[in-house]
Design an enzyme around this catalytic site. Sequence first.
Site, PDB file in Angstrom:
ATOM      1  N   ASP A 170      10.346  63.711  84.402  1.00  0.00           N
ATOM      2  CA  ASP A 170      10.923  64.548  83.336  1.00  0.00           C
ATOM      3  C   ASP A 170      12.447  64.445  83.253  1.00  0.00           C
ATOM      4  O   ASP A 170      13.114  65.353  82.775  1.00  0.00           O
ATOM      5  CB  ASP A 170      10.526  66.015  83.545  1.00  0.00           C
ATOM      6  CG  ASP A 170      11.330  66.680  84.639  1.00  0.00           C
ATOM      7  OD1 ASP A 170      11.613  66.015  85.654  1.00  0.00           O
ATOM      8  OD2 ASP A 170      11.685  67.859  84.478  1.00  0.00           O
ATOM      9  N   GLU A 171      12.997  63.346  83.704  1.00  0.00           N
ATOM     10  CA  GLU A 171      14.451  63.257  83.814  1.00  0.00           C
ATOM     11  C   GLU A 171      14.902  61.805  83.647  1.00  0.00           C
ATOM     12  O   GLU A 171      14.304  60.910  84.246  1.00  0.00           O
ATOM     13  CB  GLU A 171      14.811  63.728  85.220  1.00  0.00           C
ATOM     14  CG  GLU A 171      16.196  64.188  85.426  1.00  0.00           C
ATOM     15  CD  GLU A 171      16.397  64.521  86.909  1.00  0.00           C
ATOM     16  OE1 GLU A 171      17.454  64.164  87.424  1.00  0.00           O
ATOM     17  OE2 GLU A 171      15.498  65.112  87.529  1.00  0.00           O
ATOM     18  N   ASP A 182      17.064  66.362  80.993  1.00  0.00           N
ATOM     19  CA  ASP A 182      16.207  66.956  82.022  1.00  0.00           C
ATOM     20  C   ASP A 182      15.360  68.047  81.375  1.00  0.00           C
ATOM     21  O   ASP A 182      15.895  69.001  80.812  1.00  0.00           O
ATOM     22  CB  ASP A 182      17.098  67.538  83.135  1.00  0.00           C
ATOM     23  CG  ASP A 182      16.283  68.065  84.301  1.00  0.00           C
ATOM     24  OD1 ASP A 182      15.098  67.687  84.432  1.00  0.00           O
ATOM     25  OD2 ASP A 182      16.828  68.867  85.074  1.00  0.00           O
ATOM     26  N   MET A 183      14.048  67.882  81.434  1.00  0.00           N
ATOM     27  CA  MET A 183      13.162  68.882  80.846  1.00  0.00           C
ATOM     28  C   MET A 183      13.249  70.182  81.646  1.00  0.00           C
ATOM     29  O   MET A 183      13.433  70.163  82.855  1.00  0.00           O
ATOM     30  CB  MET A 183      11.712  68.371  80.833  1.00  0.00           C
ATOM     31  CG  MET A 183      11.512  67.087  80.033  1.00  0.00           C
ATOM     32  SD  MET A 183      11.998  67.247  78.296  1.00  0.00           S
ATOM     33  CE  MET A 183      10.746  68.407  77.720  1.00  0.00           C
TER      34      MET A 183
HETATM   35 MG   LIG Z   1      13.446  69.074  85.128  1.00  0.00          MG
END
Ligand SMILES: [Mg+2]
Length: 349
Positions: A104-105, A10-11
Amino acid sequence: MTHRSIIHVDMDAFYAQIEQRDNPKLVGKPVIIGGTSSRGVVSTASYEARRYGVYSAMPIEAAKKLCPEGIYLPVNMEKYKKVSSEIYNIFKRYTKIYEPISIDEAFLDVTGKDALEIAKAIKSDIKNELKLTASVGISINKFLAKLASEADKPDGLTIIKKDEILSFLRPLPVNKIWGVGPKMNRELNKLGIYYVRDIQNYDIEVLMSLFGKWGKEIYELSHGIDERPVEPNNLSKSIGEEKTFLKDVCDIDVLLKALKSYSINLSNKLKKRGYLARTISIKIKYKDFTIENRSVTLSIPTRDENIIFDTAKYILLNKFNINKEIRLIGLILSNLIYPEDPLQLSMKI
Ligand SMILES: [Mg+2]
């Protein structure tokens, strides 16, 4: 039980982090991404902005009250999507089995490989090549891997080993369990259930008598049991819109008008999230509350509002036999994919 190795990546504050990377003047500042219109909502807040109490989905106006000195930037989705595809290219170096959850995940199944080495390599590839940080969790299933990635944000790397599962879960608030939203949280609180340990100690029979199948599921999750596989070609997500008419409807034109407006809204939603949809479904609830669903799966996934509407119209006119008054009509798009992913685009149905 199968022994899988699952990684969740996860960013950290994804959109805000990209803007800070690209403009050194923003580093260390409260950056809030979410459009400049006062009617919008916050998409992402940098960690600096979160200290002011700003969080995702909060109205921009409320954020401005909490953080007037914040730097408010519009969403640059084209840029974020490009970075996202670069991140997915990094995942592909290490496994073919990855499931995008959002821009983003993602979950990665690395069963049989050295999960810790892969997690470290992904983090360092992202840092060296993209100058960004991600938080990564490792465990034996998706539920635990996601909790692990959340445990030490930003730039974290957390493993939940088999013999640590119950003790890791025990002190967490019960709403950390998938599917426990605000309403269910209140229901559980009424039973004296506040923490995951309270579920662990509850009688599964009682939970099942209260909540049915779902009672069994939260009991299993509270013990770290989750058999859901990582689904590479499936976001296992859908988006939809529906409305209950003020008066029951029989008029096709009224139904088409509703479908037209759903098509526009859902097309915009797909564009915003960077998805394409492969399956289009219509749900109809009749006056007598019976429900029917019909769907079509497209050979080429789309986000085009006209294609969505034309398909919806086709389904309504050809796959339903409307002879009763209708209470509700809904439009659902599922089988969502990322166009950036060549693996998924080339997939034949
Ligand atoms: Mg994130």
